[in-house]
Scaffold this active site. Sequence first.
Site, PDB file in Angstrom:
ATOM      1  N   TRP A 102       0.816  -1.207   0.000  1.00  0.00           N
ATOM      2  CA  TRP A 102       0.000   0.000   0.000  1.00  0.00           C
ATOM      3  C   TRP A 102       0.850   1.257   0.000  1.00  0.00           C
ATOM      4  CZ3 TRP A 102      -4.453  -0.051  -1.993  1.00  0.00           C
ATOM      5  CH2 TRP A 102      -5.204  -1.229  -1.965  1.00  0.00           C
ATOM      6  N   ASP A 177      -1.862   6.509   6.482  1.00  0.00           N
ATOM      7  CA  ASP A 177      -2.943   5.675   5.964  1.00  0.00           C
ATOM      8  C   ASP A 177      -3.231   4.615   7.022  1.00  0.00           C
ATOM      9  OD1 ASP A 177      -4.604   3.846   4.759  1.00  0.00           O
ATOM     10  OD2 ASP A 177      -3.377   3.565   2.969  1.00  0.00           O
ATOM     11  N   LYS A 201     -13.011  -1.540   6.418  1.00  0.00           N
ATOM     12  CA  LYS A 201     -12.393  -2.541   7.277  1.00  0.00           C
ATOM     13  C   LYS A 201     -12.999  -2.441   8.684  1.00  0.00           C
ATOM     14  CE  LYS A 201      -8.892  -2.117   3.989  1.00  0.00           C
ATOM     15  NZ  LYS A 201      -9.099  -3.242   3.120  1.00  0.00           N
TER      16      LYS A 201
END
Lengths: 365, 365
Positions: A102, A177, A201
């Site tokens: 990511w 993030d 999530k």
Amino acid sequence: MSRVWNFSAGPAVLPEEVLRQAADEMLDWHGSGMGVMEMSHRGKEFTAIAAQAEADLRELLAVPAGYRVLFMQGGAIAENAIIPMNLMGDRRVADYVVTGSWSQKSQKEARKYAEVNIAASSEAGGFTTVPAMAEWRLSADPAYVFTCTNETIGGLEYPFEPDLAQIGRGEVPVVADMSSHILSRVIDVSKYGLIFGGAQKNIGPAGLTIVIVREDLLGRAMPHCPTAFDFKTVADNGSMYNTPPTYGIYIAGLVFQWLKRQGGVAAIEAQNVAKAKLLYDFLDASDFYENRIDPACRSRMNVPFFLKDETLNDAFLAEAKAAGLVQLKGHKSVGGMRASIYNAMPLAGVQALVDFMRDFAARRG
Amino acid sequence: MSRVWNFSAGPAVLPEEVLRQAADEMLDWHGSGMGVMEMSHRGKEFTAIAAQAEADLRELLAVPAGYRVLFMQGGAIAENAIIPMNLMGDRRVADYVVTGSWSQKSQKEARKYAEVNIAASSEAGGFTTVPAMAEWRLSADPAYVFTCTNETIGGLEYPFEPDLAQIGRGEVPVVADMSSHILSRVIDVSKYGLIFGGAQKNIGPAGLTIVIVREDLLGRAMPHCPTAFDFKTVADNGSMYNTPPTYGIYIAGLVFQWLKRQGGVAAIEAQNVAKAKLLYDFLDASDFYENRIDPACRSRMNVPFFLKDETLNDAFLAEAKAAGLVQLKGHKSVGGMRASIYNAMPLAGVQALVDFMRDFAARRG
């Protein structure tokens, strides 16, 4: 109805209480005669829902004054562009700490808008650890330092908060993030310039993005930043410059209230520690399975593991599914298995997984 | 539970059948043991839902081969930037037809990315009509001509399809913001280069944006277009480059199936004609209320109207609400009242509104 144990990395399992309430209110929210999906975003019913969601999120994360909470669209991947478009200002360089898929994707996208300095990377070791802050090589005057504090795919989580004051660079804003571990552990928001996460999530449905940004970072957007993604415009309009993802905000709000009923973030963190310990202890004691991440940097949320005999992978997944344990296949870039055990996954689900894994190993080992 | 008649301009009323099915399936979709909100977007359950939604939308609008259907985020306002970032290519100028608040906003945003030529505008007359195509002054080589074929705020709808071949400029792609009337009437998709719309009027929840784009227009994105909003990237990844708004796609799919059960777009168009006629005929026969739009260009979806005695506005709204008729206040930029009567608003709802208005006028006139 028989619910499965859903280990999806996201979109992911939500608390049953939340889903039941959403189903109950689908046609008529609190006697309004409308479902939440049908409400004008500017009406008094929905503005109350959004205000409560923001207040609860602020309470849960102890967001200090001087930070704005934004409800946006596009997910973390869009933020990879939106953040440099908003934060570069008159600076040339942005620093990135690369710890997995990511953050790698984030730094690549940022190159459209900035000169990127890789301040630290654990790529050489296969992204199995988080570089210590003492090793970070910040540039002279970066617009920000970008971190991904939980790498969903690799299963790597920062064991520390990236507080740049500890390396004498407290003036540089930290961007984090936190998509896949926000609200799973206590954090100190004041250490960050900007925190963001896709909701799918620990928060709610896909399509909602949470941004928590320090007010002094607003108002620096590049001329070609779309107005709908200019943080200042979004903040000035209470996240309603464009129509926000109203139903996602509502579900997020229900999740925040559920989390408060669990005792808040510190209480859920204790549960997350227990859940992760159960699974990692089992893996470490096994000669049938293994986890390859530096134990100090293992994610509490996303637990990748491998069968030492990978010819058994398909049988493992098929038998797990038959036992009501689903979405265990690892990301294609990593292989093996991955169990995502977010806030809404109870300890009983992790216990069911460990029990199945022990049984499978006994039969196939 | 008592449902109201909800005239919100968007997010807006949804079919009760759709909401009931969504509530029933909230915890367990088709025996999967998961709710749709909890499903991995890459799992076989959700990919089937998304594929069916796309197939049904293609069938409903008779989308020809050579067009891609994209499920995106950001709404129409974000598309105002995303479209020029994707379509300008090596051209300098984009043409805009300005017929109200939304096309006005669109052309302003486009100036970040293009030289804008106003090909036609009805601003001088207060946006009460749509300029005839014979009056459009296209530039020599525009990247596209932008239209907003139903102006939600003004209550203005194109009485023709903007087919540029009729003015000898068939080579220029037409872009159409159809947010507030997509699927309300039969269109010929082959006349357009790109059709887009936020879902929150005729399709589903806010946070989902539909884009239907001709394949030859893909692959022209500007270097600073965020990857998540590059139409080619979105198309190449089946709308899953970033996690799509999965629950919104699911609800949209339920709405598409509901629409097919109603007989499709031609059948719903006949209902929409009847609903609009009922309300406009009443307004035209009244000396208490009025609509100020050119009768040829009145929107079937959004019906603004004024009480000739505007001191009665607050009483009108309060009594309407007490009678179960809500969200009738006009947009602040227009004033007065507005009844949005999208596909999901039955004729009975419009009849209830007309009955109330007649009664109110009799008592207060």
